[in-house]
Design a protein around this motif. Structure first.
Motif, short mmCIF file in Angstrom:
data_model
loop_
_atom_site.label_atom_id
_atom_site.label_comp_id
_atom_site.label_asym_id
_atom_site.label_seq_id
_atom_site.Cartn_x
_atom_site.Cartn_y
_atom_site.Cartn_z
N TYR A 167 0.84 -1.19 0.00
CA TYR A 167 0.00 0.00 0.00
C TYR A 167 0.88 1.24 0.00
CZ TYR A 167 1.00 -0.15 5.03
OH TYR A 167 1.63 -0.20 6.25
N GLN A 221 0.67 5.53 1.05
CA GLN A 221 -0.08 6.60 1.71
C GLN A 221 0.51 7.96 1.31
OE1 GLN A 221 0.42 5.72 5.89
NE2 GLN A 221 -1.08 4.08 5.88
N TYR A 261 0.75 11.97 2.80
CA TYR A 261 0.60 12.83 3.97
C TYR A 261 0.90 14.27 3.58
CZ TYR A 261 0.67 8.72 7.08
OH TYR A 261 0.37 7.54 7.72
N PRO A 302 3.19 15.38 10.15
CA PRO A 302 2.44 14.96 8.95
C PRO A 302 1.00 14.60 9.29
CG PRO A 302 4.57 13.87 9.06
CD PRO A 302 4.37 14.55 10.38
N PHE A 308 -2.32 12.54 7.65
CA PHE A 308 -2.72 11.56 6.64
C PHE A 308 -3.77 12.14 5.71
CE2 PHE A 308 -3.71 7.56 4.78
CZ PHE A 308 -5.09 7.52 4.65
N LEU A 319 -4.96 6.78 1.24
CA LEU A 319 -4.32 5.47 1.18
C LEU A 319 -4.76 4.78 -0.10
CD1 LEU A 319 -3.16 2.70 2.42
CD2 LEU A 319 -5.47 2.41 3.30
N ARG A 330 -4.14 0.89 -2.10
CA ARG A 330 -3.57 -0.44 -1.99
C ARG A 330 -3.02 -0.90 -3.34
NH1 ARG A 330 -7.57 -0.32 1.88
NH2 ARG A 330 -7.15 -1.39 3.83
N LEU A 350 4.19 14.24 1.49
CA LEU A 350 5.06 13.08 1.65
C LEU A 350 4.33 11.83 1.18
CD1 LEU A 350 6.04 13.82 5.37
CD2 LEU A 350 7.46 14.29 3.39
N ARG A 401 4.63 -2.49 3.62
CA ARG A 401 4.47 -3.88 3.20
C ARG A 401 3.39 -4.54 4.04
NH1 ARG A 401 10.44 -4.70 3.18
NH2 ARG A 401 11.13 -4.49 1.03
N ARG A 402 2.95 -5.70 3.57
CA ARG A 402 1.89 -6.42 4.25
C ARG A 402 2.29 -6.89 5.62
NH1 ARG A 402 1.59 -9.23 0.27
NH2 ARG A 402 0.27 -8.07 -1.14
N SER A 412 3.31 -2.61 10.55
CA SER A 412 2.92 -1.21 10.44
C SER A 412 4.08 -0.28 10.12
CB SER A 412 2.23 -0.72 11.72
OG SER A 412 1.07 -1.46 11.95
N LYS A 413 5.23 -0.81 9.76
CA LYS A 413 6.34 0.06 9.40
C LYS A 413 6.10 0.63 8.02
CE LYS A 413 11.24 -0.15 8.24
NZ LYS A 413 12.44 -1.00 8.25
N ILE A 414 6.24 1.94 7.88
CA ILE A 414 6.16 2.58 6.57
C ILE A 414 7.43 3.38 6.33
CG2 ILE A 414 3.66 2.62 6.42
CD1 ILE A 414 3.67 5.50 7.32
N PHE A 454 9.09 6.62 4.35
CA PHE A 454 8.69 7.89 3.76
C PHE A 454 9.66 8.35 2.68
CE2 PHE A 454 5.17 9.66 6.17
CZ PHE A 454 5.13 8.84 7.29
#
Lengths: 115, 113
Positions: free
Chosen positions: B32, B34, B36, B44, B46, B49, B51, B89, B94-95, B99-101, B103
């Motif tokens: 996915y 996102q 911001y 930031p 949101f 989003l 996918r 931003l 990743r799946r 929850s790490k994204i 930037f």
């Protein structure tokens, strides 16, 4: 009724000192994060906690130690501050930790300046 | 190594025009993406989003596209206003990354009246 609040907003201190930044969220989220944003505006994750359990620990000097007394709070303690630690530190939270794409909610940052 | 690039550091456009911001990535397979918005001195916020199995998402004057073949996302603001001026931003996740994204460095958008 700020959702994610950090204190202090500004922190000016000398090299070698130890300092702490506090973060609280009132959103009822399970996961909290610390990010560092450098002068080039890159936002890099440092740590993540889910219900007081450390789940993400990026390559960060061990002078940085997060602490989560409960799921609504995540504090960051920094020992022996160095010039390169100068940056804006952001706290964030999101609902859960299972890799779902929930939005992250950020505080307004703590600007740390090392003299 | 993983790399996320946003098209330019700064973009200046005339009020009323459509602003288009680009986010390109390499050595990464996001589930996915996102977007911001960040205002000076603030964290930031949101916006949208999208996918990996979605081509396009809209929200009011905002539109995001996601092309996993080109490894690119486009972020559009139609009928832009001076109040849209901010840094935008993109962030990829990743799946199974807890929850790490990651930037991108952001694009500073200025809308002139």
């Amino acid at each position: 009724d700020t959702a994610v609040s950090q204190t202090p907003k500004y922190l000016v201190t000398q090299m070698g000192n130890d300092k702490s930044i506090k973060c609280e969220q009132n959103l009822g989220h399970d996961t909290m994060y610390w990010y560092k944003q450098d002068s080039k505006k890159f936002l890099k994750i440092m740590f993540s906690y889910n219900n007081k359990e450390l789940i993400i620990n990026e390559t960060v000097p061990n002078r940085f130690s997060p602490k989560s007394p409960d799921k609504a709070h995540l504090n960051l303690h920094i020992n022996s501050l160095e010039l390169g630690d100068s940056a804006v530190y952001f706290c964030a939270s999101s609902p859960r930790k299972d890799g779902g794409p929930e939005p992250q909610h950020f505080g307004d940052g703590t600007r740390l300046s090392i003299l | 190594s993983q790399k996320i690039e946003q098209n330019s550091e700064a973009l200046n456009i005339q009020e009323g025009k459509t602003a288009t911001l680009t986010c390109n990535y390499t050595n990464y397979s996001p589930a996915y993406l996102q977007w911001y918005r960040q205002d000076p001195g603030r964290g930031p916020v949101f916006l949208l989003l999208i996918r990996e199995n979605e081509k396009e998402k809209r929200k009011e004057r905002l539109k995001v596209t996601f092309d996993t073949t080109l490894k690119q996302s486009l972020f559009h603001i139609t009928a832009s206003q001076p109040a849209d001026s901010a840094t935008y931003l993109c962030a990829l996740g990743r799946r199974s990354s807890a929850s790490k994204i990651i930037f991108g460095s952001g694009t500073r958008l200025s809308i002139r009246p």
